[in-house]
Design an enzyme around this catalytic site. Structure first.
Site, PDB file in Angstrom:
ATOM      1  N   ARG A 184     -14.750  85.572 -12.694  1.00  0.00           N
ATOM      2  CA  ARG A 184     -14.921  86.958 -13.145  1.00  0.00           C
ATOM      3  C   ARG A 184     -14.907  86.942 -14.666  1.00  0.00           C
ATOM      4  O   ARG A 184     -13.877  86.628 -15.271  1.00  0.00           O
ATOM      5  CB  ARG A 184     -13.782  87.808 -12.579  1.00  0.00           C
ATOM      6  CG  ARG A 184     -13.874  89.287 -12.907  1.00  0.00           C
ATOM      7  CD  ARG A 184     -12.705  90.050 -12.294  1.00  0.00           C
ATOM      8  NE  ARG A 184     -12.767  91.456 -12.649  1.00  0.00           N
ATOM      9  CZ  ARG A 184     -12.337  91.957 -13.798  1.00  0.00           C
ATOM     10  NH1 ARG A 184     -11.803  91.172 -14.702  1.00  0.00           N
ATOM     11  NH2 ARG A 184     -12.432  93.253 -14.043  1.00  0.00           N
ATOM     12  N   LYS A 240      -8.091  86.771 -21.502  1.00  0.00           N
ATOM     13  CA  LYS A 240      -6.686  87.170 -21.329  1.00  0.00           C
ATOM     14  C   LYS A 240      -5.804  86.528 -22.391  1.00  0.00           C
ATOM     15  O   LYS A 240      -6.155  85.523 -22.994  1.00  0.00           O
ATOM     16  CB  LYS A 240      -6.224  86.856 -19.902  1.00  0.00           C
ATOM     17  CG  LYS A 240      -6.868  87.840 -18.921  1.00  0.00           C
ATOM     18  CD  LYS A 240      -6.427  87.710 -17.501  1.00  0.00           C
ATOM     19  CE  LYS A 240      -7.149  88.788 -16.669  1.00  0.00           C
ATOM     20  NZ  LYS A 240      -7.006  88.605 -15.237  1.00  0.00           N
TER      21      LYS A 240
HETATM   22  N1  HH2 Z   1      -8.382  90.985 -14.078  1.00  0.00           N
HETATM   23  C1  HH2 Z   1      -8.577  92.218 -14.588  1.00  0.00           C
HETATM   24  C2  HH2 Z   1      -9.111  93.233 -13.798  1.00  0.00           C
HETATM   25  N2  HH2 Z   1      -9.493  92.998 -12.511  1.00  0.00           N
HETATM   26  N3  HH2 Z   1      -9.740  91.517 -10.710  1.00  0.00           N
HETATM   27  C3  HH2 Z   1      -9.585  90.296 -10.189  1.00  0.00           C
HETATM   28  N4  HH2 Z   1      -9.963  90.052  -8.924  1.00  0.00           N
HETATM   29  N5  HH2 Z   1      -9.031  89.267 -10.916  1.00  0.00           N
HETATM   30  C4  HH2 Z   1      -8.613  89.429 -12.198  1.00  0.00           C
HETATM   31  O1  HH2 Z   1      -8.101  88.457 -12.807  1.00  0.00           O
HETATM   32  C5  HH2 Z   1      -8.764  90.730 -12.790  1.00  0.00           C
HETATM   33  C6  HH2 Z   1      -9.332  91.764 -12.005  1.00  0.00           C
HETATM   34  C7  HH2 Z   1      -8.226  92.502 -16.019  1.00  0.00           C
HETATM   35  O2  HH2 Z   1      -9.323  92.306 -16.859  1.00  0.00           O
HETATM   36  P1  HH2 Z   1     -10.324  93.425 -17.434  1.00  0.00           P
HETATM   37  O3  HH2 Z   1     -11.074  94.079 -16.323  1.00  0.00           O
HETATM   38  O4  HH2 Z   1     -11.163  92.806 -18.468  1.00  0.00           O
HETATM   39  O5  HH2 Z   1      -9.410  94.467 -18.175  1.00  0.00           O
HETATM   40  P2  HH2 Z   1      -8.868  95.903 -17.807  1.00  0.00           P
HETATM   41  O6  HH2 Z   1      -8.078  95.806 -16.552  1.00  0.00           O
HETATM   42  O7  HH2 Z   1      -8.055  96.303 -19.013  1.00  0.00           O
HETATM   43  O8  HH2 Z   1     -10.055  96.816 -17.588  1.00  0.00           O
END
Ligand code: HH2
Length: 283
Positions: free
Chosen positions: A262, A227
């Protein structure tokens, strides 16, 4: 061995994770064209399944499958599109015996994902939609309650300021978790939602004061992976280059009681956690 939850519980024993010192990795599998660090890499279902298997081989305890990006301002996708992306992938991975969680804010998507074999609902909408609770109860599936200041996490950047970010986040997840458990959801994991409508200082404070979240008694999941705030702290612009910085943030969270991380880079986290747990047995 993974077992189905048998009673209302807010710990990880329902999944055979007995020791409170045990930290587990949830590997990220974004079946999207636009996720902020890996968009487009796993849109092809065969590539996604291959990557999910790879994450497990590298040490992931679970694979979190998502079909809608939450990055700031991301376009929302239709329910059908989200399902088309994730259901074939979940079906195959769950069929292989992989513990799959589904990353969604939509009850209909969660329900289809559970029917395809997902064992945990990662609700990035924080159980704001009462139907999500109903579905978790009906299918006896536990839920990750993530804090986002807005029901649509892709709009969280529009949120401006908290009275006290730690108190606000703790109060939100505590209220949502208590209501869900009272309604019959079999288990709850809580998550401060790092990066969602939070400044760099907010994210740092949430990790520094993570003990206030763990004090609720629910297992805590933390997701700092790649992030912006870790990039800013480390001076790394490119999201794909932020894994070392991520591990530093995640170990700081583990030191304050996080049980689930995660992560995108499971292999590197597996190495880091082996060293961490060999040295730090005080938690
Ligand atoms: N962060 C993201 C997505 N889902 N779920 C939980 N429980 N906690 C988090 O911090 C979280 C999450 C964002 O990250 P990412 O999946 O890599 O990106 P994107 O939403 O652009 O797919």
């Amino acid at each position: 061995m993974l077992t189905a939850p048998t009673e209302s519980t807010s710990d990880l024993r329902q999944w055979g994770v007995d020791s409170p010192d045990d930290v587990r990795l949830v590997g990220i599998l974004n079946v999207t064209p636009d996720s902020f660090s890996d968009g487009g890499r796993y849109l092809d279902p065969a590539r996604a399944v291959e990557h999910g298997r790879e994450l497990v081989a590298q040490g992931a305890w679970a694979v979190d499958v998502g079909g809608e990006s939450t990055r700031p301002g991301a376009a929302s996708v239709s329910i059908d599109e989200e399902l088309d992306r994730i259901v074939p992938v979940i079906t195959q991975l769950a069929g292989d015996g992989v513990f799959v969680s589904v990353d969604t804010r939509r009850p209909d998507v969660a329900e289809h994902a559970v029917l395809a074999g997902a064992r945990l609902i990662n609700d990035v909408g924080g159980l704001r939609d009462p139907r999500m609770v109903e579905i978790a109860v009906a299918h006896s599936v536990s839920v990750v309650v993530m804090h986002s200041p807005t029901a649509d996490p892709a709009q969280a950047h529009r949120h401006r300021g908290y009275d006290d970010v730690v108190a606000d986040v703790v109060e939100f997840v505590a209220t949502q978790a208590a209501a869900a458990l009272a309604a019959g959801v079999p288990g709850i994991v809580v998550d401060p939602g790092l990066g969602f409508g939070k400044t760099l200082e907010d994210n740092v404070r949430l990790i520094t004061h993570l003990d206030e979240l763990t004090a609720l008694g629910h297992p805590v999941l933390v997701g700092a992976s790649r992030k912006r705030f870790v990039g800013t702290l480390a001076g790394v612009d490119d999201a794909a280059d932020r894994d070392v910085a991520t591990i530093a943030a995640h170990l700081a969270a583990v030191a304050r009681g996080a049980r689930l991380l995660r992560v995108h880079d499971v292999a590197a986290h597996t190495q880091a956690l082996r060293v961490w747990t060999a040295i730090d047995t005080r938690r």
